[in-house]
Design an enzyme around this catalytic site. Sequence first.
Site, PDB file in Angstrom:
ATOM      1  N   LYS A   1      16.674  21.350 -11.023  1.00  0.00           N
ATOM      2  CA  LYS A   1      16.031  20.498 -11.784  1.00  0.00           C
ATOM      3  C   LYS A   1      16.497  19.397 -12.136  1.00  0.00           C
ATOM      4  O   LYS A   1      17.553  19.120 -13.162  1.00  0.00           O
ATOM      5  CB  LYS A   1      14.832  20.696 -12.646  1.00  0.00           C
TER       6      LYS A   1
ATOM      7  N   SER B   1      15.013  20.987 -16.296  1.00  0.00           N
ATOM      8  CA  SER B   1      13.713  22.054 -16.302  1.00  0.00           C
ATOM      9  C   SER B   1      14.492  23.677 -17.468  1.00  0.00           C
ATOM     10  O   SER B   1      15.512  23.942 -16.606  1.00  0.00           O
ATOM     11  CB  SER B   1      13.314  22.402 -15.068  1.00  0.00           C
TER      12      SER B   1
ATOM     13  N   GLU C   1       9.436   8.872 -16.860  1.00  0.00           N
ATOM     14  CA  GLU C   1       7.816   9.049 -16.825  1.00  0.00           C
ATOM     15  C   GLU C   1       7.414   8.381 -18.704  1.00  0.00           C
ATOM     16  O   GLU C   1       6.433   8.387 -18.677  1.00  0.00           O
ATOM     17  CB  GLU C   1       7.748  10.136 -16.738  1.00  0.00           C
TER      18      GLU C   1
ATOM     19  N   HIS D   1       0.862  -1.362   0.353  1.00  0.00           N
ATOM     20  CA  HIS D   1       0.143  -0.337  -0.134  1.00  0.00           C
ATOM     21  C   HIS D   1       0.527   1.306   0.273  1.00  0.00           C
ATOM     22  O   HIS D   1       0.201   1.930   0.327  1.00  0.00           O
ATOM     23  CB  HIS D   1      -0.601   0.255   0.923  1.00  0.00           C
TER      24      HIS D   1
END
Length: 456
Positions: free
Chosen positions: A282, A276, A289, A155
């Site tokens: 970043k 970024s 992704e 979980h």
Amino acid sequence: MPLWGGRFEGGPAEEMQAFSESLSVDLEMVDEDIEASLAHVTMLGEAGLVPAAEVEVLRQGLVRVREELADQTYRPGVEREDIHMAVEARLIELVGEAGGRLHTARSRNDQVATDVRLWLKRRLTALDEALERLIKVLLQRVKNDGRTLLPGFTHLQRGQPIWLGHHLLAHAWHLLRDRDRVRDARTRADLCPLGAGAMAGTPHPIDRTRTAEILGFRGIVPNAMDAVSSRDHEMEAVSACAILMVHLSRMAEELVLWSSAEFAFARLGEAWSTGSSIMPQKRNPDAAELVRGKTGRVLGNLQALMVMTKGLPLAYNRDLQEDRHALFDALTTTLACVRVTAGMWESLEVRRERYAQALEGDFLLATELADHLVEQGVPFREAHHAAGRLVAWCEARGGDFRLLTPEILQQHHPAFGPESLTVLDPVAAVERRRSAGGTAWTEVEAQAAALEAALG
Ligand code: ARG
């Protein structure tokens, strides 16, 4: 006028040509189309259906068409409709009347089915190899960093401590089954439809087995109608891709989580990260992704293939031309994702010290207290309650298991002894789990060896 123009007076409307062409997607399988034609011609020659001298002319002509398509000196337009007619039309231009013999005893229906199977077999072999490499990369990770302490989650809540090696091998076993599915799909796709004609076979004395043999198929599709109308080998290959992508997506999701400051468990190599345009600090896990994102496309491709086929009466229907968009995209995307995932895991920097101490006193050791009581003869359910009460006791005081003393343990269950607190050590907890397939290092090593053996 198209090659099929005999019974027509005019050609199709321009808009119809653009609508009906498959040439743009067929260009992906030019090599397979020419290869199938070369094999067909050889068989026709051996069967005495084309004179030997013309066989040679046709073969040379086909090789020339392949070269012209490769260097783009021949750029067929949509009026050619598909790769089969583009090749045949150019062949006739190059070699004259003999070119008209190429289409003896075949149809575009068995041609397209053959080309796609040849294409698919190659991509499935590439996928098999890429998967093997990915599994090997994971095994190497197990060897290098496997003995890194990690909270195991259920979980997405801390569950029990584990070695990273145990976690990685779980992924690797998924992937090994994916490889088996890819191999199975390849075996079933490995039958040759060529010579089925439109659906009913041909009156000419062809030798389908010979064509299959030249093309490297293990046999022929036994029924001519099945040969031109079935697409289940495509659905099977794409479902293997879809399941595999779901597995890659789960791994990708973990990489995204693990490389966040909140988990800070690993860092992707620079080669697989991006920055970024506005936030200078970043380092984004874009590769992971994208794998996660592309999974949606591959699942959609499977859906597209199945829905496309479900209402079709036998045998060939033009709907089937839509298959390649889904099939090519699924195989190409999945192959790229497997390779990128291997690259990410290869370059991953594991922060080995991240949890080395952080798990001491953590409630994820609660099962240790319960199992310890079980070892003292207490029934598990009763032990579970006692451990749960100890968690509540610590929580009520705003702390963790480091608040516990032998006396506190004793107050919660008489079977606790003066040494009981020693079980609250994460490394000891991991190493105690020596049951088959457990997380103890000896078991991780045994699993890794079994996986390596299964990999072949
Ligand atoms: N371009 C077609 C396809 O991709 C080839 C088969 C066409 N057959 C036909 N009877 N129109 O499926």
